[in-house]
Design a protein around this motif. Structure first.
Motif, PDB file in Angstrom:
ATOM      1  N   ASP A 177       3.429   1.956   3.318  1.00 33.74           N
ATOM      2  CA  ASP A 177       2.820   3.168   3.163  1.00 33.74           C
ATOM      3  C   ASP A 177       2.401   3.801   4.542  1.00 33.74           C
ATOM      4  O   ASP A 177       1.339   4.160   4.662  1.00 33.74           O
ATOM      5  CB  ASP A 177       1.885   2.713   2.244  1.00 33.74           C
ATOM      6  CG  ASP A 177       0.736   1.802   2.436  1.00 33.74           C
ATOM      7  OD1 ASP A 177       1.207   0.812   3.424  1.00 33.74           O
ATOM      8  OD2 ASP A 177      -0.279   1.718   1.888  1.00 33.74           O
ATOM      9  N   PHE A 204       3.201  13.133  -7.098  1.00 37.00           N
ATOM     10  CA  PHE A 204       2.000  12.370  -6.725  1.00 37.00           C
ATOM     11  C   PHE A 204       1.600  12.033  -8.294  1.00 37.00           C
ATOM     12  O   PHE A 204       1.834  12.495  -9.249  1.00 37.00           O
ATOM     13  CB  PHE A 204       0.995  13.461  -6.276  1.00 37.00           C
ATOM     14  CG  PHE A 204       0.718  14.809  -6.859  1.00 37.00           C
ATOM     15  CD1 PHE A 204       1.594  15.729  -6.621  1.00 37.00           C
ATOM     16  CD2 PHE A 204      -0.429  14.662  -7.975  1.00 37.00           C
ATOM     17  CE1 PHE A 204       1.403  16.841  -7.595  1.00 37.00           C
ATOM     18  CE2 PHE A 204      -0.676  16.097  -8.566  1.00 37.00           C
ATOM     19  CZ  PHE A 204       0.299  17.056  -8.381  1.00 37.00           C
ATOM     20  N   GLY A 205       0.578  10.991  -8.351  1.00 36.18           N
ATOM     21  CA  GLY A 205       0.031  10.628  -9.593  1.00 36.18           C
ATOM     22  C   GLY A 205       0.312   9.297  -9.863  1.00 36.18           C
ATOM     23  O   GLY A 205       0.901   8.367  -9.109  1.00 36.18           O
ATOM     24  N   SER A 206      -0.153   8.889 -11.168  1.00 31.08           N
ATOM     25  CA  SER A 206      -0.194   7.348 -11.515  1.00 31.08           C
ATOM     26  C   SER A 206       1.075   6.733 -11.459  1.00 31.08           C
ATOM     27  O   SER A 206       1.447   5.763 -11.189  1.00 31.08           O
ATOM     28  CB  SER A 206      -0.806   7.237 -12.813  1.00 31.08           C
ATOM     29  OG  SER A 206      -0.086   7.643 -13.858  1.00 31.08           O
ATOM     30  N   ASN A 211      -0.034   8.147  -4.610  1.00 33.08           N
ATOM     31  CA  ASN A 211      -1.029   8.566  -5.494  1.00 33.08           C
ATOM     32  C   ASN A 211      -1.754   9.764  -5.520  1.00 33.08           C
ATOM     33  O   ASN A 211      -1.937  10.458  -6.472  1.00 33.08           O
ATOM     34  CB  ASN A 211      -2.118   7.490  -5.801  1.00 33.08           C
ATOM     35  CG  ASN A 211      -1.794   6.381  -6.896  1.00 33.08           C
ATOM     36  OD1 ASN A 211      -1.640   6.877  -8.023  1.00 33.08           O
ATOM     37  ND2 ASN A 211      -1.226   5.135  -6.241  1.00 33.08           N
ATOM     38  N   ASP A 212      -2.175  10.200  -4.425  1.00 28.20           N
ATOM     39  CA  ASP A 212      -2.924  11.324  -3.956  1.00 28.20           C
ATOM     40  C   ASP A 212      -2.285  12.578  -3.685  1.00 28.20           C
ATOM     41  O   ASP A 212      -1.099  12.227  -3.079  1.00 28.20           O
ATOM     42  CB  ASP A 212      -3.771  11.127  -2.922  1.00 28.20           C
ATOM     43  CG  ASP A 212      -4.772   9.640  -3.218  1.00 28.20           C
ATOM     44  OD1 ASP A 212      -5.081   9.935  -4.319  1.00 28.20           O
ATOM     45  OD2 ASP A 212      -5.210   9.436  -2.171  1.00 28.20           O
ATOM     46  N   ASP A 240       3.750  16.653 -10.605  1.00 17.27           N
ATOM     47  CA  ASP A 240       2.850  15.690 -11.182  1.00 17.27           C
ATOM     48  C   ASP A 240       3.461  14.586 -11.916  1.00 17.27           C
ATOM     49  O   ASP A 240       4.223  14.939 -12.835  1.00 17.27           O
ATOM     50  CB  ASP A 240       1.986  16.455 -11.915  1.00 17.27           C
ATOM     51  CG  ASP A 240       0.563  15.723 -12.516  1.00 17.27           C
ATOM     52  OD1 ASP A 240       0.745  14.763 -12.914  1.00 17.27           O
ATOM     53  OD2 ASP A 240      -0.570  16.267 -12.421  1.00 17.27           O
ATOM     54  N   ASN A 242       1.610  12.118 -13.268  1.00 17.56           N
ATOM     55  CA  ASN A 242       0.874  11.646 -14.274  1.00 17.56           C
ATOM     56  C   ASN A 242       1.191  11.311 -15.814  1.00 17.56           C
ATOM     57  O   ASN A 242       0.612  10.382 -16.662  1.00 17.56           O
ATOM     58  CB  ASN A 242      -0.738  12.312 -14.154  1.00 17.56           C
ATOM     59  CG  ASN A 242      -1.503  12.054 -12.860  1.00 17.56           C
ATOM     60  OD1 ASN A 242      -1.657  10.769 -12.476  1.00 17.56           O
ATOM     61  ND2 ASN A 242      -1.536  13.019 -12.103  1.00 17.56           N
ATOM     62  N   ASP A 348      -1.201   5.712 -18.395  1.00 20.60           N
ATOM     63  CA  ASP A 348      -1.117   5.171 -17.120  1.00 20.60           C
ATOM     64  C   ASP A 348       0.319   4.840 -17.007  1.00 20.60           C
ATOM     65  O   ASP A 348       1.040   3.666 -17.227  1.00 20.60           O
ATOM     66  CB  ASP A 348      -1.866   3.809 -17.033  1.00 20.60           C
ATOM     67  CG  ASP A 348      -1.877   2.585 -15.940  1.00 20.60           C
ATOM     68  OD1 ASP A 348      -0.957   2.920 -15.051  1.00 20.60           O
ATOM     69  OD2 ASP A 348      -2.588   2.041 -15.720  1.00 20.60           O
ATOM     70  N   PHE A 350       2.108   3.956 -14.116  1.00 14.13           N
ATOM     71  CA  PHE A 350       2.435   2.971 -13.096  1.00 14.13           C
ATOM     72  C   PHE A 350       2.486   1.715 -14.430  1.00 14.13           C
ATOM     73  O   PHE A 350       3.520   1.058 -13.982  1.00 14.13           O
ATOM     74  CB  PHE A 350       1.210   2.627 -12.100  1.00 14.13           C
ATOM     75  CG  PHE A 350       1.711   1.292 -11.397  1.00 14.13           C
ATOM     76  CD1 PHE A 350       2.410   1.309 -10.251  1.00 14.13           C
ATOM     77  CD2 PHE A 350       0.959   0.176 -11.665  1.00 14.13           C
ATOM     78  CE1 PHE A 350       2.644  -0.076  -9.679  1.00 14.13           C
ATOM     79  CE2 PHE A 350       0.883  -0.842 -11.058  1.00 14.13           C
ATOM     80  CZ  PHE A 350       1.876  -0.923 -10.067  1.00 14.13           C
TER      81      PHE A 350
END
Ligand code: URA
Length: 432
Positions: A177, A204-206, A211-212, A240, A242, A348, A350
């Motif tokens: 990372d 970005f997102g879960s 993530n950010d 996004d 998510n 969630d 992930f």
């Protein structure tokens, strides 16, 4: 070697900037085996902590790109444009986008990866089509591009071999990372394809690699800067992750959803993102018409026809287009019911990706084999209203015990609250 390896590691460790020659010398030494893993590991950790500016990252990218073969596509007169996604849950955009944009006259030399951990991979999805070959030689790849303007294949050993070695080492030295290392890794492989332009879908997102939003933005900006310095047009969408993309997650299931989208029966979010990325590809290719021409190519069946051409040129069974039962799809279904009424606040993503691994549809190590038949259907998005005991998801898996174990966990993926929740905006930003 002209430089002392220890001096170069020391220089980077002290926060100084390595020049082009130093970086090229380090990367070629590593590729040819004169620099051992432990020195590269120290270098990677130095980059991890000290970072690299845009020019240094570009030099690293070019050194990694030149560690192997550069695909030369100058003989093909069409603009050569590809798309890269940083990966997500249910992300089957490439399967729709590559034939769609190729049907508009763009050459799409698409080299994709396999799924690893929570994210899926286009290659695994394609390989669920019986007979489909994804390992073409560079010669075959070029021949297909010349003939039909699009090919979808896997990474070959000749392209950016330095990245392959470095990525494996980053994986075991906690240096994955790092934004300059990620940007150089992605761009070295993409630029070796001989592209005129590249559209990035940075998520970005879960369910995303980042993530950010801010990290995704920095990664996108870094890759755009590499493009500027190497004279390849690069544009990025920040999207996004998510929510899962579309309704289906799982290899064969995603092929079906992609075909449905090419038949103009796909889910809204998948269509929205595909059209947005396609518009950018056409724009940098200098082809006018934007979303209108893309929509027309879907309505007229030309995009689907191009997908059929890809399948038949790569040895796949064309009958799957009309007969989904020829794809390996699990027959056994387990329904997931909402435990209470309210609004979906969190999915969630992930965890959904990791549950697919648990079902057998994904892999934890590169060596794992996968079961293409299993997966999930997720009916709801963040912001949707649900009634108590309404069906919000489904597991498709012929292995009963696995399906039952995963069913319990899939329920915990959704956070339902009484309070109103706004839907997520899929496309957040475009960066040029
Ligand atoms: N994908 C890549 O190809 N490289 C990275 O470093 C991360 C994601």
């Amino acid at each position: 070697m002209k430089f002392h390896v220890i001096d170069l590691i020391h220089k980077k460790r002290s926060g100084k900037r390595l020049n082009k020659e130093e970086i090229h010398s380090f990367i070629s030494g590593y590729t040819w085996g004169t620099i051992p893993d432990y020195q590269m590991a120290a270098f990677l950790m130095a980059v991890y902590f000290q970072g690299m500016d845009f020019q240094e990252t570009t030099n690293l990218t070019q050194a990694m790109m030149h560690s192997g073969t550069m695909i030369r596509l100058a003989d093909i007169k069409k603009p050569k444009i590809d798309k890269h996604s940083t990966g997500g849950i249910g992300d089957k955009v490439s399967l729709v986008l590559a034939p769609l944009v190729a049907s508009c006259g763009v050459c799409v030399p698409m080299i994709s990866g396999r799924g690893l951990g929570h994210t899926g991979g286009t290659l695994d999805k394609l390989e669920s089509i019986p007979g489909m070959r994804t390992h073409l030689s560079i010669k075959e790849f070029k021949k297909q591009l010349t003939k039909i303007g699009v090919a979808m294949i896997g990474q070959t050993a000749e392209i950016a071999p330095a990245d392959k070695k470095m990525y494996a080492l980053r994986d075991v030295t906690a240096t994955v990372d790092s934004i300059p290392l990620i940007a150089a890794s992605i761009m070295s492989k993409k630029l070796a394809e001989g592209l005129d332009g590249l559209v990035l879908d940075v998520k970005f997102g879960s369910g995303a690699f980042m993530n950010d939003f801010e990290d995704a933005e920095e990664l996108a900006e870094t890759m755009i800067q590499i493009g500027k310095r190497t004279r390849v047009k690069v544009v990025a969408l920040l999207t996004d992750m998510n929510n899962p993309l579309g309704e289906y997650i799982g290899n064969s299931l995603e092929i079906i959803e992609a075909i449905e989208t090419l038949k103009n029966r796909g889910p809204e979010d998948l269509m929205e993102l595909t059209i947005a990325l396609g518009e950018l590809m056409l724009e940098i290719a200098g082809i006018e018409g934007g979303s209108k021409i893309l929509e027309r190519k879907i309505m007229s069946g030309e995009a689907l026809h191009k997908f059929k051409e890809i399948i038949s040129h790569q040895g796949g069974d064309l009958r799957i287009i009309e007969d989904y039962s020829r794809l390996p799809v699990a027959k056994n279904k387990v329904r997931i019911l909402a435990p209470k009424a309210g609004y979906i606040h969190i999915i969630d993503n992930f965890k959904i990706g990791m549950l697919l691994v648990k079902l057998g549809g994904g892999r934890l190590t590169k060596e794992d084999t996968i079961d293409p038949s299993c997966g999930f259907r997720i009916y709801k998005k963040i912001g949707d209203v649900v009634k108590k005991r309404e069906c919000i998801g489904e597991i498709l898996c012929d292995h009963n015990t696995k399906a039952r174990v995963v069913a319990e966990e899939l329920n915990n993926v959704f956070t339902i609250r009484k309070k109103l929740c706004r839907p997520k905006r899929l496309i957040r930003e475009i960066i040029y």
